[in-house]
Design a protein around this motif. Sequence first.
Motif, PDB file in Angstrom:
ATOM      1  N   HIS A 139      45.611  41.610  49.823  1.00  0.00           N
ATOM      2  CA  HIS A 139      45.154  40.433  49.063  1.00  0.00           C
ATOM      3  C   HIS A 139      45.176  40.785  47.582  1.00  0.00           C
ATOM      4  N   PHE A 140      45.551  39.824  46.779  1.00  0.00           N
ATOM      5  CA  PHE A 140      45.530  40.024  45.327  1.00  0.00           C
ATOM      6  C   PHE A 140      44.422  39.185  44.714  1.00  0.00           C
ATOM      7  N   ALA A 141      43.672  39.796  43.799  1.00  0.00           N
ATOM      8  CA  ALA A 141      42.670  39.058  43.029  1.00  0.00           C
ATOM      9  C   ALA A 141      42.864  39.411  41.567  1.00  0.00           C
ATOM     10  N   ASP A 142      42.865  38.413  40.709  1.00  0.00           N
ATOM     11  CA  ASP A 142      42.881  38.709  39.267  1.00  0.00           C
ATOM     12  C   ASP A 142      42.613  37.451  38.466  1.00  0.00           C
ATOM     13  N   ALA A 143      42.250  37.690  37.241  1.00  0.00           N
ATOM     14  CA  ALA A 143      41.827  36.602  36.354  1.00  0.00           C
ATOM     15  C   ALA A 143      42.900  35.531  36.210  1.00  0.00           C
ATOM     16  N   ASP A 144      44.144  35.931  36.125  1.00  0.00           N
ATOM     17  CA  ASP A 144      45.183  34.974  35.760  1.00  0.00           C
ATOM     18  C   ASP A 144      45.616  34.069  36.905  1.00  0.00           C
ATOM     19  N   ARG A 145      45.118  34.298  38.096  1.00  0.00           N
ATOM     20  CA  ARG A 145      45.365  33.379  39.207  1.00  0.00           C
ATOM     21  C   ARG A 145      44.104  32.558  39.476  1.00  0.00           C
ATOM     22  N   SER A 146      43.085  32.742  38.637  1.00  0.00           N
ATOM     23  CA  SER A 146      41.814  32.066  38.881  1.00  0.00           C
ATOM     24  C   SER A 146      41.790  30.716  38.176  1.00  0.00           C
ATOM     25  N   THR A 147      40.668  30.011  38.362  1.00  0.00           N
ATOM     26  CA  THR A 147      40.482  28.743  37.651  1.00  0.00           C
ATOM     27  C   THR A 147      40.027  28.983  36.209  1.00  0.00           C
ATOM     28  N   VAL A 202      36.059  37.836  37.887  1.00  0.00           N
ATOM     29  CA  VAL A 202      34.930  37.902  38.833  1.00  0.00           C
ATOM     30  C   VAL A 202      35.067  36.800  39.876  1.00  0.00           C
ATOM     31  N   ARG A 203      35.400  35.588  39.415  1.00  0.00           N
ATOM     32  CA  ARG A 203      35.530  34.471  40.362  1.00  0.00           C
ATOM     33  C   ARG A 203      36.632  34.734  41.374  1.00  0.00           C
ATOM     34  N   ASP A 204      37.750  35.264  40.906  1.00  0.00           N
ATOM     35  CA  ASP A 204      38.847  35.487  41.846  1.00  0.00           C
ATOM     36  C   ASP A 204      38.520  36.640  42.797  1.00  0.00           C
ATOM     37  N   GLY A 205      37.784  37.636  42.292  1.00  0.00           N
ATOM     38  CA  GLY A 205      37.315  38.702  43.183  1.00  0.00           C
ATOM     39  C   GLY A 205      36.430  38.140  44.284  1.00  0.00           C
TER      40      GLY A 205
END
Length: 92
Positions: A60-68, A77-80
């Motif tokens: 799974h990928f989490a990072d700021a630039d795929r977040s809202t 933090v939100r995407d995490g």
Amino acid sequence: MPRLRAHLLALLGLHEEDADGFAAQAWHDERHIGGGYPVFSPDQPTRHGPSLRADHGRVHFADADRSTWPGTTEGAVRDGNRVASEILTRLR
Ligand SMILES: Cc1cc2nc3c(=O)[nH]c(=O)nc-3n(C[C@H](O)[C@H](O)[C@H](O)COP(=O)(O)OP(=O)(O)OC[C@H]3O[C@@H](n4cnc5c(N)ncnc54)[C@H](O)[C@@H]3O)c2cc1C
């Protein structure tokens, strides 16, 4: 950075005395940072975004630039949290 300072004062409609404590930083000159925000070409988020937001089996990928909230620590933090929830749901 006197030109930047003058430009910002004019842009914000401020005077010299309003700008006590003004500081500007060239992030690319910082040894441990080396740059600023990423800039994507117009088609990159639409072309690669969906597959980077999707899970790939156990990866799974989490990072700021795929977040809202792209480009912010809030977004990171939100995407995490989003990805942690997806993994927990999958494990249940
Ligand atoms: C100069 C600057 C100033 C900023 N100021 C602000 C601000 O004031 N407020 C704000 O909200 N946001 C600010 N940001 C944005 C914020 O820092 C980022 O949006 C946020 O840190 C992104 O978090 P992330 O977890 O998505 O990615 P990152 O924080 O970039 O984390 C990615 C991690 O993955 C690691 N990595 C990369 N490739 C690999 C690999 N192959 N294997 C293992 N690890 C790898 C990297 O070393 C890094 O530790 C600023 C950014 C910069 C550059």
